[in-house]
Motif scaffolding. Structure first.
Motif, mmCIF file in Angstrom:
data_model
loop_
_atom_site.group_PDB
_atom_site.id
_atom_site.type_symbol
_atom_site.label_atom_id
_atom_site.label_comp_id
_atom_site.label_asym_id
_atom_site.label_seq_id
_atom_site.Cartn_x
_atom_site.Cartn_y
_atom_site.Cartn_z
ATOM 1 N N VAL A 119 0.834 -1.202 0.000
ATOM 2 C CA VAL A 119 0.000 0.000 0.000
ATOM 3 C C VAL A 119 0.868 1.251 0.000
ATOM 4 O O VAL A 119 0.611 2.206 -0.747
ATOM 5 N N TRP A 124 -1.322 5.447 -6.429
ATOM 6 C CA TRP A 124 -2.629 5.985 -6.063
ATOM 7 C C TRP A 124 -3.458 6.450 -7.248
ATOM 8 O O TRP A 124 -3.860 7.610 -7.351
ATOM 9 N N ASP A 128 -6.507 2.084 -7.364
ATOM 10 C CA ASP A 128 -5.787 1.799 -6.117
ATOM 11 C C ASP A 128 -6.609 2.226 -4.905
ATOM 12 O O ASP A 128 -6.715 1.499 -3.910
ATOM 13 N N VAL A 129 -7.176 3.430 -4.973
ATOM 14 C CA VAL A 129 -7.969 3.956 -3.857
ATOM 15 C C VAL A 129 -9.143 3.038 -3.556
ATOM 16 O O VAL A 129 -9.424 2.712 -2.402
ATOM 17 N N VAL A 132 -7.837 -0.511 -2.059
ATOM 18 C CA VAL A 132 -7.392 -0.414 -0.672
ATOM 19 C C VAL A 132 -8.587 -0.180 0.246
ATOM 20 O O VAL A 132 -8.651 -0.718 1.364
ATOM 21 N N TRP A 269 -3.911 6.015 3.068
ATOM 22 C CA TRP A 269 -5.123 5.974 2.228
ATOM 23 C C TRP A 269 -6.062 7.131 2.586
ATOM 24 O O TRP A 269 -6.579 7.817 1.693
#
Length: 386
Positions: A119, A124, A128-129, A132, A269
């Protein structure tokens, strides 16, 4: 499982929701693995502070094979009725009943650390956002499940140990000894000691299990000041022989570190999500995002909460009701005139406060709380606060 071992100060709404979700997802696995009925809650929030839920240890105590006052204290004063071990005489090769917990905890530590590293290395993208976002809860759940099971196994090992053996085992926890050594060396280094600590422990923070707490990498000047305040003479006691009890203590501390790494990744995140939401005024700063829960932040990510008028009133209300964000990085143990440092509970982020001191005090009642481990590693006395 003493709540002060994990939450020594009031948690942010995001962190609280993270651990609540973790227990919700991990509870069934604990029940299956230990063959016991698990409580619906192990922690409750009262007046902004986290406490152990009443009677939470009773169900978990049914997994034990031994009973003793020390084990009962670890499980919140639970009444322990040892499980029958008669079935073992029918096996040609008796197996340690905790082997499964031992194996799962090792795999869990590896998985949590790997996920956190992955992570932290993301570029990002929107994908990815979203990915996660769906993984945070399950990974915290893995950690909470393993932490609970190892705590129960530790209680069983504790029940079969003498107080002298407990004292020796506490001082041999490598995870804590390594951190103490690194901080002591950094404090008296001729170079940039803070940078070295950050390199080795990038997940470390004033409150490692609080997602709203900045990692030391974000506030290196504050870490440098903490290190410069460490007096000469702080260090570990000599290493000795390891025992079954020290093994379980070690496993629990590795899980604490791995959980802190997951929380650190979760913080990354949240800050990514917050920066995007700042563009349209939903947040005024990244820190405001920690006043929302995990589920609420998911609404922000998916666009269901796309307008400032949906987000801002909630954030503003929780800011009025909760502590100032500075509590998550400015809170520090008190140093008394007699050289004893005092804190509700202890954890890795507060280790520098104890180095070179004459003793530490804590309200954590577990005989193997982090404060007890740290005091044993440092060879200083531990004082129980009422």
């Amino acid at each position: 499982m003493d709540s002060r071992d994990l939450f020594p100060v009031p948690p942010s709404p995001f962190t609280w929701s993270l651990f609540q979700e973790g227990w919700r997802l991990g509870r069934g696995g604990v029940a299956e693995d230990l063959a016991v009925e698990t409580p619906e809650a192990v922690w409750v929030l009262r007046d902004g502070r986290v406490e152990s839920a009443p009677g939470w240890g009773e169900g978990l105590a049914r997994a034990l094979h031994h009973a003793s006052p020390l084990a009962a204290r670890l499980l919140g004063g639970a009444r322990i009725v040892p499980r029958s071990r008669g079935w073992r005489r029918f096996l040609s090769r008796p197996r340690d009943p905790w082997d499964g917990v031992r194996e799962r905890s090792q795999r869990t530590v590896q998985r949590l650390r790997r996920w956190a590293r992955d992570v932290e290395g993301l570029s990002w993208t929107q994908a990815d956002v979203l990915q996660v976002m769906e993984e945070i809860g399950p990974y915290v759940g893995m950690g909470v499940r393993a932490w609970t099971e190892v705590t129960v196994a530790l209680a069983d090992a504790l029940a079969a140990s003498t107080e002298e053996a407990v004292s020796r085992a506490l001082s041999q926890v490598r995870e804590v000894r390594g951190l103490v050594r690194a901080l002591a060396e950094a404090a008296h280094s001729s170079g940039d000691g803070a940078a070295e600590v950050i390199r080795v422990y990038p997940w470390l923070a004033p409150l490692p299990l609080e997602a709203a707490s900045p990692r030391w990498a974000e506030i290196p000047d504050i870490l440098a000041r903490r290190l410069s305040a460490i007096p000469a003479g702080g260090g570990t006691t000599p290493a000795g022989d390891r025992s079954s009890l020290s093994e379980w203590l070690e496993r629990r501390e590795r899980l604490r570190s791995a959980l802190a790494q997951v929380v650190s990744a979760a913080r990354t995140w949240v800050r990514v999500v917050a920066r995007e939401a700042m563009e349209d005024g939903r947040f005024r700063s990244p820190e405001e995002a920690f006043f929302l829960t995990l589920e609420e932040l998911k609404q922000v990510v998916t666009g269901e909460w796309s307008r400032p008028e949906r987000v801002r009133p909630l954030v503003d209300e929780r800011r009025r009701q909760g502590p100032e964000p500075s509590v998550w990085w400015e809170t520090w143990p008190e140093l008394r005139e007699d050289g004893v440092v005092v804190a509700e509970g202890w954890h890795p982020g507060w280790v520098p406060a104890a180095l070179g001191r004459s003793g530490l005090a804590t309200r954590a009642h577990s005989p193997v709380s982090y404060g007890h481990v740290l005091a044993a590693v440092l060879g200083i006395r531990v004082e129980a606060l009422a």
